[in-house]
Design a protein around this motif. Structure first.
Motif, PDB file in Angstrom:
ATOM      1  N   ASP A   1      -0.449   6.851 -15.626  1.00  0.00           N
ATOM      2  CA  ASP A   1      -0.172   6.916 -16.635  1.00  0.00           C
ATOM      3  C   ASP A   1      -1.980   7.553 -17.317  1.00  0.00           C
ATOM      4  O   ASP A   1      -1.077   8.729 -17.355  1.00  0.00           O
ATOM      5  N   LEU A   2      -2.133   7.661 -15.150  1.00  0.00           N
ATOM      6  CA  LEU A   2      -2.987   8.755 -14.705  1.00  0.00           C
ATOM      7  C   LEU A   2      -2.113   9.998 -15.402  1.00  0.00           C
ATOM      8  O   LEU A   2      -3.447  11.180 -15.192  1.00  0.00           O
ATOM      9  N   GLY A   3      -1.057   9.898 -14.385  1.00  0.00           N
ATOM     10  CA  GLY A   3      -0.511  11.526 -13.253  1.00  0.00           C
ATOM     11  C   GLY A   3       0.415  11.863 -14.843  1.00  0.00           C
ATOM     12  O   GLY A   3       0.587  12.689 -14.301  1.00  0.00           O
ATOM     13  N   GLY A   4       0.410  11.154 -15.739  1.00  0.00           N
ATOM     14  CA  GLY A   4       1.556  11.834 -16.858  1.00  0.00           C
ATOM     15  C   GLY A   4       3.188  11.316 -16.373  1.00  0.00           C
ATOM     16  O   GLY A   4       3.704  12.240 -16.224  1.00  0.00           O
ATOM     17  N   GLY A   5       3.316  10.594 -15.633  1.00  0.00           N
ATOM     18  CA  GLY A   5       4.081  10.149 -15.102  1.00  0.00           C
ATOM     19  C   GLY A   5       5.571   9.316 -16.073  1.00  0.00           C
ATOM     20  O   GLY A   5       5.595   8.756 -16.520  1.00  0.00           O
ATOM     21  N   ARG A   6       6.372   9.361 -15.245  1.00  0.00           N
ATOM     22  CA  ARG A   6       7.737   8.350 -15.555  1.00  0.00           C
ATOM     23  C   ARG A   6       8.044   7.430 -15.130  1.00  0.00           C
ATOM     24  O   ARG A   6       9.122   6.924 -14.796  1.00  0.00           O
ATOM     25  N   PHE A   7       7.529   6.448 -13.820  1.00  0.00           N
ATOM     26  CA  PHE A   7       8.115   5.701 -13.528  1.00  0.00           C
ATOM     27  C   PHE A   7       8.438   4.797 -13.658  1.00  0.00           C
ATOM     28  O   PHE A   7       8.964   4.100 -13.293  1.00  0.00           O
ATOM     29  N   PHE A   8       7.710   4.165 -14.987  1.00  0.00           N
ATOM     30  CA  PHE A   8       7.858   3.007 -15.707  1.00  0.00           C
ATOM     31  C   PHE A   8       9.592   3.350 -16.403  1.00  0.00           C
ATOM     32  O   PHE A   8       9.956   2.417 -16.775  1.00  0.00           O
TER      33      PHE A   8
ATOM     34  N   VAL B   1       0.608  -1.350  -0.168  1.00  0.00           N
ATOM     35  CA  VAL B   1       0.416  -0.027  -0.261  1.00  0.00           C
ATOM     36  C   VAL B   1       0.584   1.213  -0.165  1.00  0.00           C
ATOM     37  O   VAL B   1       0.482   2.465  -0.685  1.00  0.00           O
ATOM     38  N   ARG B   2       2.003   1.201   1.105  1.00  0.00           N
ATOM     39  CA  ARG B   2       2.813   2.853   1.170  1.00  0.00           C
ATOM     40  C   ARG B   2       2.800   2.493  -0.338  1.00  0.00           C
ATOM     41  O   ARG B   2       3.510   4.066  -0.451  1.00  0.00           O
ATOM     42  N   LYS B   3       4.168   1.913  -1.266  1.00  0.00           N
ATOM     43  CA  LYS B   3       4.323   2.369  -2.742  1.00  0.00           C
ATOM     44  C   LYS B   3       3.238   2.603  -3.762  1.00  0.00           C
ATOM     45  O   LYS B   3       3.172   3.689  -4.226  1.00  0.00           O
ATOM     46  N   VAL B   4       1.640   1.712  -3.612  1.00  0.00           N
ATOM     47  CA  VAL B   4       1.422   2.662  -4.021  1.00  0.00           C
ATOM     48  C   VAL B   4       1.032   4.049  -3.961  1.00  0.00           C
ATOM     49  O   VAL B   4       0.864   5.130  -4.762  1.00  0.00           O
ATOM     50  N   MET B   5       1.254   4.427  -2.910  1.00  0.00           N
ATOM     51  CA  MET B   5       0.577   6.276  -1.800  1.00  0.00           C
ATOM     52  C   MET B   5       2.137   6.985  -1.874  1.00  0.00           C
ATOM     53  O   MET B   5       1.742   8.085  -2.520  1.00  0.00           O
ATOM     54  N   VAL B   6       3.311   6.694  -2.434  1.00  0.00           N
ATOM     55  CA  VAL B   6       4.327   6.868  -2.741  1.00  0.00           C
ATOM     56  C   VAL B   6       3.798   7.295  -3.626  1.00  0.00           C
ATOM     57  O   VAL B   6       4.748   8.478  -4.363  1.00  0.00           O
ATOM     58  N   VAL B   7       3.613   6.444  -4.388  1.00  0.00           N
ATOM     59  CA  VAL B   7       3.770   6.736  -6.587  1.00  0.00           C
ATOM     60  C   VAL B   7       2.233   8.226  -6.704  1.00  0.00           C
ATOM     61  O   VAL B   7       2.496   8.943  -7.043  1.00  0.00           O
ATOM     62  N   ALA B   8       0.972   7.342  -5.448  1.00  0.00           N
ATOM     63  CA  ALA B   8       0.332   9.064  -5.232  1.00  0.00           C
ATOM     64  C   ALA B   8       0.877  10.320  -5.398  1.00  0.00           C
ATOM     65  O   ALA B   8       0.720  11.314  -5.831  1.00  0.00           O
ATOM     66  N   HIS B   9       1.439  10.785  -3.876  1.00  0.00           N
ATOM     67  CA  HIS B   9       1.562  11.557  -3.108  1.00  0.00           C
ATOM     68  C   HIS B   9       2.711  11.685  -4.573  1.00  0.00           C
ATOM     69  O   HIS B   9       2.740  13.191  -4.659  1.00  0.00           O
ATOM     70  N   GLU B  10       3.810  11.175  -5.168  1.00  0.00           N
ATOM     71  CA  GLU B  10       4.601  12.417  -6.233  1.00  0.00           C
ATOM     72  C   GLU B  10       4.052  12.476  -7.605  1.00  0.00           C
ATOM     73  O   GLU B  10       4.439  12.930  -7.736  1.00  0.00           O
ATOM     74  N   LEU B  11       2.883  11.822  -7.951  1.00  0.00           N
ATOM     75  CA  LEU B  11       2.628  12.169  -9.295  1.00  0.00           C
ATOM     76  C   LEU B  11       0.914  13.134  -8.154  1.00  0.00           C
ATOM     77  O   LEU B  11       0.484  13.588  -9.354  1.00  0.00           O
ATOM     78  N   GLY B  12       1.141  13.786  -7.773  1.00  0.00           N
ATOM     79  CA  GLY B  12       0.185  14.606  -6.862  1.00  0.00           C
ATOM     80  C   GLY B  12      -1.182  13.955  -7.208  1.00  0.00           C
ATOM     81  O   GLY B  12      -2.406  14.843  -7.114  1.00  0.00           O
ATOM     82  N   LEU B  13      -1.308  13.378  -6.773  1.00  0.00           N
ATOM     83  CA  LEU B  13      -2.649  12.224  -6.552  1.00  0.00           C
ATOM     84  C   LEU B  13      -3.168  11.620  -6.117  1.00  0.00           C
ATOM     85  O   LEU B  13      -4.784  11.360  -5.684  1.00  0.00           O
ATOM     86  N   ALA B  14      -2.522  11.939  -4.336  1.00  0.00           N
ATOM     87  CA  ALA B  14      -2.794  11.330  -3.057  1.00  0.00           C
ATOM     88  C   ALA B  14      -4.260  11.958  -2.699  1.00  0.00           C
ATOM     89  O   ALA B  14      -5.086  11.420  -1.851  1.00  0.00           O
ATOM     90  N   ASP B  15      -4.751  12.930  -2.835  1.00  0.00           N
ATOM     91  CA  ASP B  15      -5.941  13.387  -1.996  1.00  0.00           C
ATOM     92  C   ASP B  15      -6.846  13.091  -3.340  1.00  0.00           C
ATOM     93  O   ASP B  15      -7.711  13.428  -2.508  1.00  0.00           O
ATOM     94  N   ARG B  16      -6.600  12.616  -3.754  1.00  0.00           N
ATOM     95  CA  ARG B  16      -8.101  12.402  -4.779  1.00  0.00           C
ATOM     96  C   ARG B  16      -8.500  10.985  -3.688  1.00  0.00           C
ATOM     97  O   ARG B  16      -9.445  10.024  -4.862  1.00  0.00           O
ATOM     98  N   ILE B  17      -7.983  10.015  -3.964  1.00  0.00           N
ATOM     99  CA  ILE B  17      -7.640   8.542  -3.471  1.00  0.00           C
ATOM    100  C   ILE B  17      -8.673   8.552  -2.103  1.00  0.00           C
ATOM    101  O   ILE B  17      -7.699   9.106  -0.776  1.00  0.00           O
ATOM    102  N   GLU B  18      -9.684   8.126  -1.864  1.00  0.00           N
ATOM    103  CA  GLU B  18     -10.546   7.525  -0.568  1.00  0.00           C
ATOM    104  C   GLU B  18      -9.578   6.373   0.513  1.00  0.00           C
ATOM    105  O   GLU B  18      -9.481   5.220  -0.148  1.00  0.00           O
ATOM    106  N   ARG B  19      -9.050   6.041   1.630  1.00  0.00           N
ATOM    107  CA  ARG B  19      -8.555   5.369   1.910  1.00  0.00           C
ATOM    108  C   ARG B  19      -9.650   4.393   2.434  1.00  0.00           C
ATOM    109  O   ARG B  19     -10.416   5.341   3.400  1.00  0.00           O
ATOM    110  N   LEU B  20     -10.223   3.350   2.584  1.00  0.00           N
ATOM    111  CA  LEU B  20     -11.257   2.838   2.918  1.00  0.00           C
ATOM    112  C   LEU B  20     -10.656   1.336   3.623  1.00  0.00           C
ATOM    113  O   LEU B  20      -9.084   0.973   3.542  1.00  0.00           O
ATOM    114  N   PRO B  21     -11.393   1.438   5.088  1.00  0.00           N
ATOM    115  CA  PRO B  21     -10.578   0.594   6.057  1.00  0.00           C
ATOM    116  C   PRO B  21     -10.551  -1.029   5.542  1.00  0.00           C
ATOM    117  O   PRO B  21     -11.426  -1.345   5.018  1.00  0.00           O
TER     118      PRO B  21
END
Length: 199
Positions: free
Chosen positions: A76-83, A12-32
């Motif tokens: 892909d959504l954030g136009g990144g170059r992580f891959f 989960v952390r890996k996903v959220m690190v990528v989301a933060h780096e792409l400016g997408l983290a605030d758009r993701i609701e965290r479900l328990p």
């Protein structure tokens, strides 16, 4: 977007690190969630038959899993170059596989020590998993990671962070000055500090 979330999960952390780096983290609701290797979360299983985190929902309701797929979707959504592309892509994917291998072995060692009844624990099994972990770090030590920011280095960072979190006595830095120095810098990225494991 939504994600079944655990603050202790390195995947989960890996996903959220990528989301933060792409400016997408605030758009993701965290479900328990209450995902586990023995008692699996029935709510997650309705969407992901493996019943693991991270399980992710796009805005149109598409369900994605596991972390590798979700990270590529976010990139892909954030136009990144992580891959990356071409030769760089294969390097990044191979490094991510190494980091995921480290994480998988560390999790198996953790489960053996914490979840398996003490009378059934197998020392050789645990040793074999930790040897995978240390071999992976030895491989990282030989790399020139520099200032790279890609799916490989994010996975390395989350893996090493998980070791500090769950295996504080492992002393993985000893004899590995290059990767230790690299991680000391990488761990200070805002995306890493914002996603530090807990629990």
């Amino acid at each position: 977007m939504k994600i079944y979330y655990s603050p202790a999960s390195p995947y989960v952390r890996k996903v959220m690190v990528v989301a933060h780096e792409l400016g997408l983290a605030d758009r993701i609701e965290r479900l328990p969630s209450a995902a586990g290797p023995v008692q699996r979360d029935a709510t997650i299983r309705q969407h992901n038959p493996i019943g693991q985190v991270p399980t992710f929902f796009t805005d149109d309701g598409t369900v994605l899993y596991d972390s590798r797929v979700i990270c590529e979707y976010l990139d892909d959504l954030g136009g990144g170059r992580f891959f990356g592309t071409g030769t760089e892509r294969w390097r990044n994917l191979t490094d991510a596989a190494l980091g995921d291998g480290l994480l998988g072995a560390a999790l198996l060692a953790r489960y053996e020590a914490v979840l398996r009844p003490e009378s059934l624990r197998w020392a050789d099994w645990s040793r074999g998993q930790i040897e995978k972990v240390t071999d992976a770090i030895d491989s990282m030590e030989r790399m020139d990671l520099g200032s790279r920011l890609d799916i490989g280095t994010v996975t390395f960072g989350c893996g090493l962070g998980y070791l500090d979190f769950r295996f504080p006595d492992l002393d993985w830095r000893s004899g590995r000055p290059r990767v230790a120095s690299w991680y000391a810098d990488f761990a200070q990225r805002p995306s890493m500090t914002a996603t530090a494991p807990a629990g």
